[in-house]
Design a protein around this motif. Structure first.
Motif, PDB file in Angstrom:
ATOM      1  N   ALA A 453       0.834  -1.200   0.000  1.00  0.00           N
ATOM      2  CA  ALA A 453       0.000   0.000   0.000  1.00  0.00           C
ATOM      3  C   ALA A 453       0.870   1.253   0.000  1.00  0.00           C
ATOM      4  N   VAL A 454       0.490   2.237  -0.799  1.00  0.00           N
ATOM      5  CA  VAL A 454       1.196   3.531  -0.836  1.00  0.00           C
ATOM      6  C   VAL A 454       0.745   4.353   0.369  1.00  0.00           C
ATOM      7  N   PRO A 455       1.680   4.876   1.181  1.00  0.00           N
ATOM      8  CA  PRO A 455       1.298   5.649   2.379  1.00  0.00           C
ATOM      9  C   PRO A 455       0.461   6.873   2.014  1.00  0.00           C
ATOM     10  N   GLU A 456      -0.513   7.150   2.870  1.00  0.00           N
ATOM     11  CA  GLU A 456      -1.375   8.318   2.682  1.00  0.00           C
ATOM     12  C   GLU A 456      -1.209   9.345   3.804  1.00  0.00           C
ATOM     13  N   GLN A 457      -0.401   8.993   4.803  1.00  0.00           N
ATOM     14  CA  GLN A 457      -0.245   9.872   5.960  1.00  0.00           C
ATOM     15  C   GLN A 457       1.188  10.391   6.027  1.00  0.00           C
ATOM     16  N   PHE A 458       1.335  11.651   6.448  1.00  0.00           N
ATOM     17  CA  PHE A 458       2.654  12.279   6.505  1.00  0.00           C
ATOM     18  C   PHE A 458       2.845  12.994   7.841  1.00  0.00           C
ATOM     19  N   LYS A 459       4.076  13.077   8.234  1.00  0.00           N
ATOM     20  CA  LYS A 459       4.435  13.763   9.475  1.00  0.00           C
ATOM     21  C   LYS A 459       5.421  14.873   9.154  1.00  0.00           C
ATOM     22  N   THR A 460       5.130  16.082   9.642  1.00  0.00           N
ATOM     23  CA  THR A 460       5.947  17.257   9.359  1.00  0.00           C
ATOM     24  C   THR A 460       6.467  17.850  10.666  1.00  0.00           C
ATOM     25  N   LEU A 461       7.758  18.162  10.685  1.00  0.00           N
ATOM     26  CA  LEU A 461       8.404  18.728  11.875  1.00  0.00           C
ATOM     27  C   LEU A 461       9.160  19.991  11.490  1.00  0.00           C
ATOM     28  N   TRP A 462       9.214  20.915  12.430  1.00  0.00           N
ATOM     29  CA  TRP A 462      10.008  22.136  12.268  1.00  0.00           C
ATOM     30  C   TRP A 462      11.413  21.867  12.768  1.00  0.00           C
ATOM     31  N   THR A 463      12.420  22.085  11.891  1.00  0.00           N
ATOM     32  CA  THR A 463      13.799  21.763  12.233  1.00  0.00           C
ATOM     33  C   THR A 463      14.567  22.949  12.809  1.00  0.00           C
ATOM     34  N   GLY A 464      13.941  24.126  12.822  1.00  0.00           N
ATOM     35  CA  GLY A 464      14.644  25.331  13.234  1.00  0.00           C
ATOM     36  C   GLY A 464      15.063  26.171  12.053  1.00  0.00           C
ATOM     37  N   LYS A 465      15.248  25.536  10.889  1.00  0.00           N
ATOM     38  CA  LYS A 465      15.609  26.250   9.670  1.00  0.00           C
ATOM     39  C   LYS A 465      14.551  26.061   8.579  1.00  0.00           C
ATOM     40  N   GLY A 466      13.767  25.070   8.717  1.00  0.00           N
ATOM     41  CA  GLY A 466      12.730  24.777   7.723  1.00  0.00           C
ATOM     42  C   GLY A 466      11.870  23.636   8.229  1.00  0.00           C
TER      43      GLY A 466
END
Length: 475
Positions: A453-466
């Motif tokens: 199955a192709v993933p449909e969920q994503f996780k996004t984090l702030w790295t301090g620069k982007g």
């Protein structure tokens, strides 16, 4: 002993004071919130949302004044109308679609009023403020979204955030009131989303043991199974002077209602020569042109939380099927239930365009440039070698089998895609967006396929620069 007695008397006096204050407050309530009629927990929780960030939003709007204050008054009316609707939900069984539209009309009218107010004040210095509210106020339409209304509110919040960001940027270092105003409006939408997640996760739940919603007057459902609460008590002088006349009027009213079929006997019968649809001359002689009845307000039309593929393919136009070569483009469109579609005269520069085919199977033999599949449903495509790419847009339940090489497969706004690759196409790049239920079948040495199955969920984090985004392939 005397001490315990005094304590008991004191407690009873406190209870009496509370009951008395409740009675006074009850006289100011609406009819469907009279004394002794407790509110449902989700209505109480909605009141808590309004007493928080929304109350601050109204206060800050009053400080800003001008168009912002005027708009806030309309928003306040919309929120109060929805609150009345929720009270009705807690007391009544689920109505028919027509009755539901009537119940939603007050809220819908106020939402439309907000958007009209913004359009009429495009020259305002506070246009960004007005747009922030106008773009996100449809969030109140969550009451019609099933089965997950909370994400819909998030979509509306994101729609208005473009303008709230403008307000924050314009007044960040100038006037704090504008900044607080924008943040409180966003906070209200976030609080509303959290409220829906807790109390209406899968949508509204009506009171199965409640009354019927047939005729609605002042947001009060009237029926024999759900009599209205008694009116507030009359003053002594009113009882003396008006008791006899009120009883007489009430008796006359019920006498008229209880006539049954005889109630229509007093109506004048319209003969055939008086009917305008049978006598065009009557329409010509009329003093003013005919005006149709006023149209009712449109019901909420919430944005779909899916990819939108079902809208594109739910209604296939009844046009003649077509499969022919035009220049270097093969046109395959409007086929229904065809399992024997074959194209075996392709060349490397040819392109195949498949449009609005339903429940079909297309086999392509030979090497060609591109295959585009648009707005198709329950359709299977089998092909050999592709020079460029295979693209799917606005499709449902598509199956694709590659027998040769294919560099790229693009899937956009598609629900349900199953890709069968072979050993020569394992290096294909699969690009998907706004799609769901994508499965890739990989061949095994024994001839079987393993499905991934192709993933449909994503996780996004702030790295301090982007920001850093990774897919979540396991939950």
């Amino acid at each position: 002993m005397s001490t315990n007695l005094e304590s008991l008397v004191s407690r009873l006096e406190n209870v009496a004071v509370k009951l008395e204050s409740t009675t006074v407050k009850g006289q100011g309530m609406s009819l469907n919130e009279s004394v002794g009629d407790s509110l449902a927990p989700f209505v109480v929780a909605y009141d808590e949302v309004l007493d928080g960030s929304f109350k601050s939003f109204l206060s800050l709007s009053a400080e800003l004044g001008k168009e912002v204050q005027s708009l806030a008054k309309i928003v306040d009316s919309a929120v109060k109308a929805q609150r009345t609707f929720l009270v009705t939900v807690s007391k009544a069984r689920q109505p028919s679609q027509n009755d539901l539209i009537s119940l939603l009309k007050p809220t819908s009218d106020q939402i439309q009023a907000v958007q009209d107010f913004r359009e009429k004040n495009r020259a305002s210095a506070y246009f960004n403020h007005l747009s922030a509210v106008s773009e996100s106020i449809p969030a109140l339409g969550w009451v019609t979204v099933v089965p997950a209304p909370a994400p819909y509110v998030k979509e509306m919040l994101d729609a208005g955030q473009f303008y709230t960001n403008r307000v924050l940027m314009d007044y960040k270092d100038k006037e704090k009131t504008h900044v607080d105003w924008a943040r409180n409006w966003l906070q209200f939408l976030q609080d509303l989303q959290a409220y829906i997640k807790k109390y209406h996760t899968t949508g509204l739940i009506w009171n199965s043991s409640g009354c019927d919603v047939i005729d609605l007057s002042s947001s009060l459902p009237l029926s024999a199974n759900c009599p209205p609460p008694p009116p507030p008590p009359l003053q002594t002088d009113e009882l003396i002077s008006g008791e006899s006349s009120e009883e007489g009027n009430r008796a006359a009213l019920f006498k008229e209602i209880n006539q049954g079929e005889n109630i229509t006997k007093g109506l004048r019968k319209i003969t055939s020569n008086q009917q305008t649809h049978k006598n065009p001359n009557l329409r010509i002689q009329a003093s003013s042109p005919y005006k149709g009845p006023p149209t009712t307000a449109r019901p909420f039309k919430p944005y779909s939380s899916g990819s939108g593929a079902s809208t594109a393919t739910s209604q296939m136009p009844s046009k003649p099927p077509k499969m022919e070569l035009e220049g270097k483009k093969w046109i395959v469109e409007y086929h229904q239930g065809r399992k024997d579609l074959v194209i075996d005269q392709v060349q490397m520069g040819h392109v195949i365009q498949v449009f609005q085919c339903n429940d079909c199977v297309l086999v392509v033999r030979g090497k060609l440039n591109t295959i585009n599949i648009d707005s198709c449903k329950k359709t299977s495509i089998v092909f050999e070698d592709i020079v460029s790419s295979v693209e799917f847009v606005n499709c449902e339940r598509i199956q694709v089998q590659c027998l040769g090489k294919c560099p790229t497969i693009v899937i956009d706004k598609t629900d349900g895609a199953q890709l069968f690759l072979n050993k020569d196409s394992l290096e294909a790049q699969i690009v998907s967006s706004k799609s769901s239920e994508i499965n890739i079948c990989i061949p095994q040495p024994n001839g079987d396929y393993v499905e991934y199955a192709v993933p449909e969920q994503f996780k996004t984090l702030w790295t301090g620069k982007g920001i850093h985004t990774v897919c979540v392939d396991k939950i």
